[in-house]
Design a protein around this motif. Sequence first.
Motif, PDB file in Angstrom:
ATOM      1  N   ASP A  89      88.019  43.244  55.565  1.00  0.00           N
ATOM      2  CA  ASP A  89      87.757  42.148  56.492  1.00  0.00           C
ATOM      3  C   ASP A  89      87.638  40.846  55.710  1.00  0.00           C
ATOM      4  O   ASP A  89      87.183  40.821  54.559  1.00  0.00           O
ATOM      5  N   GLU A  90      88.011  39.749  56.360  1.00  0.00           N
ATOM      6  CA  GLU A  90      87.970  38.442  55.706  1.00  0.00           C
ATOM      7  C   GLU A  90      86.558  38.012  55.324  1.00  0.00           C
ATOM      8  O   GLU A  90      86.370  37.188  54.419  1.00  0.00           O
ATOM      9  N   VAL A  91      85.549  38.575  55.973  1.00  0.00           N
ATOM     10  CA  VAL A  91      84.165  38.248  55.631  1.00  0.00           C
ATOM     11  C   VAL A  91      83.840  38.719  54.217  1.00  0.00           C
ATOM     12  O   VAL A  91      83.032  38.096  53.508  1.00  0.00           O
ATOM     13  N   PHE A  95      81.801  37.178  50.877  1.00  0.00           N
ATOM     14  CA  PHE A  95      80.805  37.915  50.099  1.00  0.00           C
ATOM     15  C   PHE A  95      81.149  37.869  48.605  1.00  0.00           C
ATOM     16  O   PHE A  95      80.280  37.605  47.764  1.00  0.00           O
ATOM     17  N   ALA A  96      82.421  38.098  48.270  1.00  0.00           N
ATOM     18  CA  ALA A  96      82.839  38.075  46.864  1.00  0.00           C
ATOM     19  C   ALA A  96      82.680  36.680  46.266  1.00  0.00           C
ATOM     20  O   ALA A  96      82.251  36.520  45.114  1.00  0.00           O
ATOM     21  N   LEU A  97      83.020  35.662  47.051  1.00  0.00           N
ATOM     22  CA  LEU A  97      82.914  34.281  46.585  1.00  0.00           C
ATOM     23  C   LEU A  97      81.470  33.908  46.282  1.00  0.00           C
ATOM     24  O   LEU A  97      81.149  33.381  45.204  1.00  0.00           O
ATOM     25  N   LEU A  98      80.588  34.175  47.225  1.00  0.00           N
ATOM     26  CA  LEU A  98      79.181  33.807  47.039  1.00  0.00           C
ATOM     27  C   LEU A  98      78.499  34.692  45.996  1.00  0.00           C
ATOM     28  O   LEU A  98      77.552  34.251  45.329  1.00  0.00           O
ATOM     29  N   SER A  99      78.958  35.912  45.857  1.00  0.00           N
ATOM     30  CA  SER A  99      78.427  36.783  44.800  1.00  0.00           C
ATOM     31  C   SER A  99      78.666  36.167  43.431  1.00  0.00           C
ATOM     32  O   SER A  99      77.792  36.184  42.554  1.00  0.00           O
ATOM     33  N   SER A 127      74.907  37.698  57.711  1.00  0.00           N
ATOM     34  CA  SER A 127      75.085  39.041  57.166  1.00  0.00           C
ATOM     35  C   SER A 127      75.326  38.990  55.663  1.00  0.00           C
ATOM     36  O   SER A 127      74.720  39.739  54.887  1.00  0.00           O
ATOM     37  N   VAL A 128      76.213  38.091  55.238  1.00  0.00           N
ATOM     38  CA  VAL A 128      76.508  37.952  53.811  1.00  0.00           C
ATOM     39  C   VAL A 128      75.264  37.476  53.062  1.00  0.00           C
ATOM     40  O   VAL A 128      74.934  37.993  51.984  1.00  0.00           O
TER      41      VAL A 128
END
Length: 731
Positions: A89-91, A95-99, A127-128
């Motif tokens: 999913d694009e969400v 998540f990967a970016l903010l991680s 959620s992220v």
Amino acid sequence: MEVVALVSGGKDSCFAMMRCLDYGHKVVALANLIPLDDAVDELDSYMYQTVGHQIVVCYAKCMGLPLFRRRISGSTRNHGLKYSVTPGDEVEDMFALLSEVKRQIPSVAAVSSGAIASDYQRLRVESVCSRLGLVSLAYMWKQDQTLLLEEMIRRGIVAITVKVAALGLKPSAHLGKELVELKSHLLHMNESYGINVCGEGGEYETLTLDCPLFRNARIVLDDFEVILHSADSIASVGILHPLAFHLEHKPGSSSSIGDGAIAQENSSSLYEVNGGIVHADAEDKQTSSPAPTSDAYPNIDVCISKTGKTVFSIGCWKKEPSGSCASEGLKADLVAVLSRIENQLKEEGLTWVNVLYVHLYISSMKEFGLANEVYVSFITEKKCHLGVPSRSTIELPLVQVGLGNAYVEVLVANDLVKRVLHVQSISCWAPSCIGPYSQATLYGEILYMAGQLGLDPPTMKLCPGGATAELELALVNSEAVANAFNSSIFSSAIHFLVYCSARLTSSEKEEVEHKLQNSYVGNLDCSRTGSYPTILYVLAPDLPKGACVEIKPTLYVPTNDDDDGDAMRELDTGGSHPASSKVPSEWSARYSGLHDSCCLIHTVAGRICSAVVSITNDIASKICSRTEHLSDEHLKALAKFCAFQLAKILIDNGFCWDNVTMLRFYYSVEHPVAADVMSRAFSEVFTELGEADSSCRTDGVPIFNMVPVSGSGCSASMNNIITCELLASKA
């Protein structure tokens, strides 16, 4: 807090950053998601604006901040409103970016986004954030869009339209226009066709070329082309594709800005986030052992009031001798209590997802943080896929009456048809609920609202000014939550439970009462219907955040097919339905004369009944020979009086015990009576009542919860010996 800002290039994400600064936060990084192919302007995405992404790379130099970018590899796979981790999913790209931002800048504690009205987007950002242990900041959430647009322009945001897709907006005429030029046209289109003036319905998208945050340079768009996606004669769709642009140095800037923005971008300020996605969910990291069996906690009492067919309550506490120090502490007691409730739910074939509301009573507010830690180990988003229950938390004199350090009461529904509002983002709308408890839960036609404090929503701090100021803001916050359900506390409230801190003086408590009364007397909806909710005041040793006041409204929210023009009308006494409730004849002879002097009743549309029954010292003296020391005989007499009054209320208003969803008895610890003694007296009375009316008991289980308090009553004096609180509802 140090903040990473999600930026799309649009006006909203830029203004969201400005709001973060307004409230004392520091934006330390930018995060942007772009298409895999630079040549692609727009993705088919429910989440991200990508038109104009070619220019967003300039923001790093304009603001002097690092920009983290990731190419979107996912697509929309989870179409539900509430998001759960979905590979591909694009969400997950967010998540990967903010991680990666959090990895490189560990001090980052919050994420800013420009959400205004979209629950879909807000819930995914939340959620992220939840998975990464970050706070979501959405300061424009639920704000008036016309006022927002005017403020953006007034505060110097220079943004142009890069996409139009609405009636009244034409690509040839309106693309590339600045907001200030389009403002009057947008307002006219709003009046004529109802479009969202901020473009929240997808009517248009913008690209910010300058704003007060751009301290080093502004962006100048030299050339662009208009790409027509749809030539529909009613609402054509077109986007602006930038062809040439440059940065223009601002006077006083210490940075050296060249003319070819992208080519001369300093590599140290731009971070490309690549690589796969690790689907780590914060809840998965929580190790939870199997719930202990009931035998593991022999001193745990559970009280099930299961008179209703679909809704019932469970009260649970740890049984200790009055004033005993034998307890192992709050953590052990709360684990034991929640484990026992969890097992009870399993025995009923239910889980935490069936819980509508939680009353969390603890012995010391100083251990509120510890109580929350235990709470979240049992009740999580993952376990409650329909939404976590609403909650109120107060300190009560539990140890004093032998109830250990924790007492939990839950309201449970057999079916899964609840609607939950859980906004975790900090905003200007209403206080956020960061964690597993929600602002409100709607079940059937009743809205159960979480306890509301006088918190300033954007700062989450108690407002100054004392008890009345806190009450006033708590009412404003409650109204904001009610509005989210197309309701109002002034036209739809059934009942108010008002918790007051024991620190308040007598005059402060009276001021609280007058403030609440005046808020209804002066309200047009209430004045029109002549319908006022029942109000119960409870004195608590302490409240969360050291608040003076906490309110817990319960509202009637009719379904769409309710054709009752005046939903809050009162029923005629005597009722229009056959009543099955009965009372022993000797009770009627003894207590009938005292009925009107101690009861507050509010009925709604023939389907809901709220009642409060007070036993003051004056009334008690008419029932008992003495009240300074309550013997078992005196307690039983008071219990009979309470049971009689409640039964009569049900009879007179066309309800029966099967309709009761909540029955609570608050008793003052000023009278030194142990909880088990008080409970036994009421149990014996309800057993006797059950012989006259079988509907008042189910499987021999009492239908009430006993709650020890510092004081309670229908007025702020809170000098009752016992106060009864009842809610009955017909499906």
